[in-house]
Enzyme design. Structure first.
Site, mmCIF file in Angstrom:
data_model
loop_
_atom_site.group_PDB
_atom_site.id
_atom_site.type_symbol
_atom_site.label_atom_id
_atom_site.label_comp_id
_atom_site.label_asym_id
_atom_site.label_seq_id
_atom_site.Cartn_x
_atom_site.Cartn_y
_atom_site.Cartn_z
ATOM 1 N N LYS A 1 -1.137 -38.390 17.381
ATOM 2 C CA LYS A 1 0.084 -37.447 17.433
ATOM 3 C C LYS A 1 0.588 -37.409 18.862
ATOM 4 C CE LYS A 1 0.435 -32.401 17.462
ATOM 5 N NZ LYS A 1 0.174 -31.327 16.634
ATOM 6 N N LYS B 1 -2.908 -23.760 10.779
ATOM 7 C CA LYS B 1 -3.778 -23.231 11.907
ATOM 8 C C LYS B 1 -4.149 -21.957 11.478
ATOM 9 C CE LYS B 1 -1.385 -25.733 15.481
ATOM 10 N NZ LYS B 1 -0.319 -25.516 16.548
ATOM 11 N N ASP C 1 4.652 -26.387 11.100
ATOM 12 C CA ASP C 1 3.637 -25.702 12.004
ATOM 13 C C ASP C 1 4.144 -24.088 12.066
ATOM 14 O OD1 ASP C 1 1.909 -24.804 13.886
ATOM 15 O OD2 ASP C 1 2.053 -26.578 15.168
ATOM 16 N N GLY D 1 -4.564 -27.859 15.831
ATOM 17 C CA GLY D 1 -5.353 -27.155 16.565
ATOM 18 C C GLY D 1 -4.582 -26.090 17.752
ATOM 19 N N LYS E 1 3.394 -35.398 21.489
ATOM 20 C CA LYS E 1 4.385 -34.576 21.736
ATOM 21 C C LYS E 1 5.665 -35.370 22.217
ATOM 22 C CE LYS E 1 1.615 -30.833 21.149
ATOM 23 N NZ LYS E 1 2.206 -29.902 20.054
ATOM 24 N N SER F 1 -4.258 -35.147 19.679
ATOM 25 C CA SER F 1 -2.737 -34.858 19.866
ATOM 26 C C SER F 1 -2.499 -35.042 21.717
ATOM 27 C CB SER F 1 -2.554 -33.234 19.727
ATOM 28 O OG SER F 1 -1.520 -32.723 20.133
ATOM 29 N N GLU G 1 6.593 -33.123 13.109
ATOM 30 C CA GLU G 1 6.032 -31.969 12.922
ATOM 31 C C GLU G 1 6.744 -30.906 13.906
ATOM 32 O OE1 GLU G 1 2.110 -31.705 14.622
ATOM 33 O OE2 GLU G 1 2.120 -29.462 14.673
ATOM 34 N N ASP H 1 5.342 -34.626 17.179
ATOM 35 C CA ASP H 1 5.329 -33.022 17.064
ATOM 36 C C ASP H 1 6.546 -32.540 18.102
ATOM 37 O OD1 ASP H 1 4.985 -30.409 16.923
ATOM 38 O OD2 ASP H 1 2.815 -30.390 17.504
HETATM 39 O O1 OSB Z 1 2.075 -27.641 18.250
HETATM 40 O O2 OSB Z 1 0.212 -28.161 17.351
HETATM 41 C C1 OSB Z 1 0.875 -27.687 18.502
HETATM 42 C C2 OSB Z 1 -1.551 -26.909 21.269
HETATM 43 C C3 OSB Z 1 -1.046 -25.748 21.521
HETATM 44 C C4 OSB Z 1 0.136 -25.109 20.952
HETATM 45 C C5 OSB Z 1 0.654 -25.926 19.934
HETATM 46 C C6 OSB Z 1 0.188 -27.008 19.511
HETATM 47 C C7 OSB Z 1 -0.901 -27.952 20.330
HETATM 48 C C8 OSB Z 1 -1.417 -29.008 19.983
HETATM 49 C C9 OSB Z 1 -2.799 -29.432 20.436
HETATM 50 O O3 OSB Z 1 -0.650 -30.007 19.273
HETATM 51 C C10 OSB Z 1 -3.847 -29.596 19.423
HETATM 52 C C11 OSB Z 1 -5.178 -29.854 19.808
HETATM 53 O O4 OSB Z 1 -5.928 -28.658 19.842
HETATM 54 O O5 OSB Z 1 -5.628 -30.817 20.142
HETATM 55 MG MG MG Z 2 2.578 -28.203 16.463
#
Ligand code: OSB
Ligand code: MG
Length: 377
Positions: A162, A263, A239, A291, A164, A136, A214, A189
């Site tokens: 992935k 999660k 999510d 994560g 953001k 991510s 996402e 995401d």
């Molecule tokens: O939305 O998936 C998410 C990290 C912190 C809070 C929300 C998210 C995330 C990530 C990181 O996308 C995923 C990772 O742990 O590498």
């Molecule tokens: Mg997410």
């Protein structure tokens, strides 16, 4: 299991890189580690909170409060816990606070698996021996920066990219990745950065053939997501909107998503995560493990649930070195050049605690003894 003692620790760890999402930037993490003492073993859990209530409403302080004043006293009121599946019921009176609940429940699963002398994955019925891993990537300043980083991770073998996104940092960024790397497994995401007024944007992004969007819409929505899913071809993955198997059932019934990100912390523990996994499997909804920038302890829990067979999409379960100069487990979690992580065959989480590192990152602790319990909650 007879639980006589619980230790809470607050840790502070710096990330190797700032991680930017549509709701903010993290330079590091402050979170909690739980230690649950049984007769012969210690179970470890991670509370995946943050200092700010921007991803979820929980924070380091609310989780500490919930555990100290309610959840730990509830655990101590039980003479004995025969199976970790009982923990959901023990905590049932407390509404939500899923990350706090999950931190204790996860430690109890680790303890239980250690007492059985089996890996946690095996105890929960997971059959995979290795899991596929994605990465991510936070929001980057420029397309060029993003393309460079994606290239680096593809070289390392990650099986899913992935990124953001947020308004103004979406279609162009994704297009730049497609232009450079072609048809790689790619998803986006949004962490709730859009509304239904943006439907045209999602339609414009459909031809990018992303694996999924996402959580494009509000963090607590499943109605508008169903409308958006109806209007576009790219699958929607939820999510933030899914906190329980009931939430998942409703979202599936409404057609709000075609994929779910599980999660453990967000759904209140491993038992609930398994229920969601099973429901999704019955409904042909693939899942993957999300994560929360976990330390090795939370990460090892994530690897264990990913061993279940409906986790068919690579998760956000990157190896330790992606995040930390030094992790709090030994050995650290590593990924091979094919983008797979081998599950540990050792009992419980399957990793030793790096006690020196754990102590160095600990900023405060509190010990709770059953013998000192005097609360009536
Ligand atoms: O939305 O998936 C998410 C990290 C912190 C809070 C929300 C998210 C995330 C990530 C990181 O996308 C995923 C990772 O742990 O590498
Ligand atoms: Mg997410």
């Amino acid at each position: 299991m007879k639980i006589e003692k619980v230790v809470l620790r607050k840790l502070k760890m710096d990330l190797k890189f700032p991680f930017q999402t549509s709701f903010g930037t993290s330079e590091g993490r402050e979170f909690l580690i739980t230690e649950v003492y049984g007769e012969n073993h210690i179970g470890y859990g991670e509370c995946v909170v943050d200092t700010k209530p921007f991803y979820s409403e929980e924070t380091v302080q609310t989780a500490w409060h919930m555990m100290r004043d309610f959840l730990i006293p509830f655990l101590f009121q039980k003479e004995e816990i025969l199976h970790p599946n009982e923990v959901r019921d023990i905590f049932r009176k407390v509404r939500r606070h899923n990350m706090a609940k999950s931190a204790l429940e996860g430690a109890i699963w680790d303890l239980y698996a250690k007492e059985q002398g089996k890996p946690l994955a095996e105890v929960i019925g997971g059959e995979k021996k290795q899991i596929s891993v994605g990465v991510s990537i936070g929001i980057q300043k420029t397309k060029e920066d993003l393309v460079e980083i994606v290239g680096k991770y593809l070289e390392q073998g990650f099986q899913k990219i992935k990124i953001k996104i947020k308004p103004g940092k979406d279609i162009e960024m994704l297009q730049a990745i497609r232009d450079q790397f072609g048809d790689i497994p790619l998803m986006a995401d949004a962490n709730s950065a859009y509304t239904l007024d943006d439907i045209h944007l999602f339609k414009q992004m459909d031809p990018l053939h992303l694996m999924m969007f996402e959580q494009p819409l509000a963090h607590d929505d499943i109605i508008d997501h169903a409308k958006l899913q109806e209007a576009i071809k790219t699958p929607i993955c939820l999510d933030e909107s899914i906190h329980s198997v009931e939430d998942a059932r409703k979202a599936i019934e409404l057609g709000s998503c075609k994929i779910i990100n599980i999660k453990i912390g967000r759904v209140g523990g491993i038992a609930e995560a398994i229920k969601i996994h099973d429901l999704c499997k019955e409904n042909q909804i693939p899942v993957w493990c999300g994560g929360m920038l976990e330390s090795g302890i939370g990460r090892a829990h994530n690897l264990a649930i990913t061993s279940l067979d409906n986790f068919t999409i690579p998760g956000d379960t990157a190896p330790s070195a992606r995040y930390w100069e030094e992790d709090i487990i030994q050995p650290e979690i590593e990924m091979n050049e094919k983008g797979e992580i081998e599950l540990s065959a050792k009992p419980g989480l399957g990793y030793e605690i790096n006690q020196g590192a754990l102590e160095r990152y600990t900023v405060s602790t509190e010990t709770f003894l059953k013998s000192k319990l005097q609360t009536e909650k």
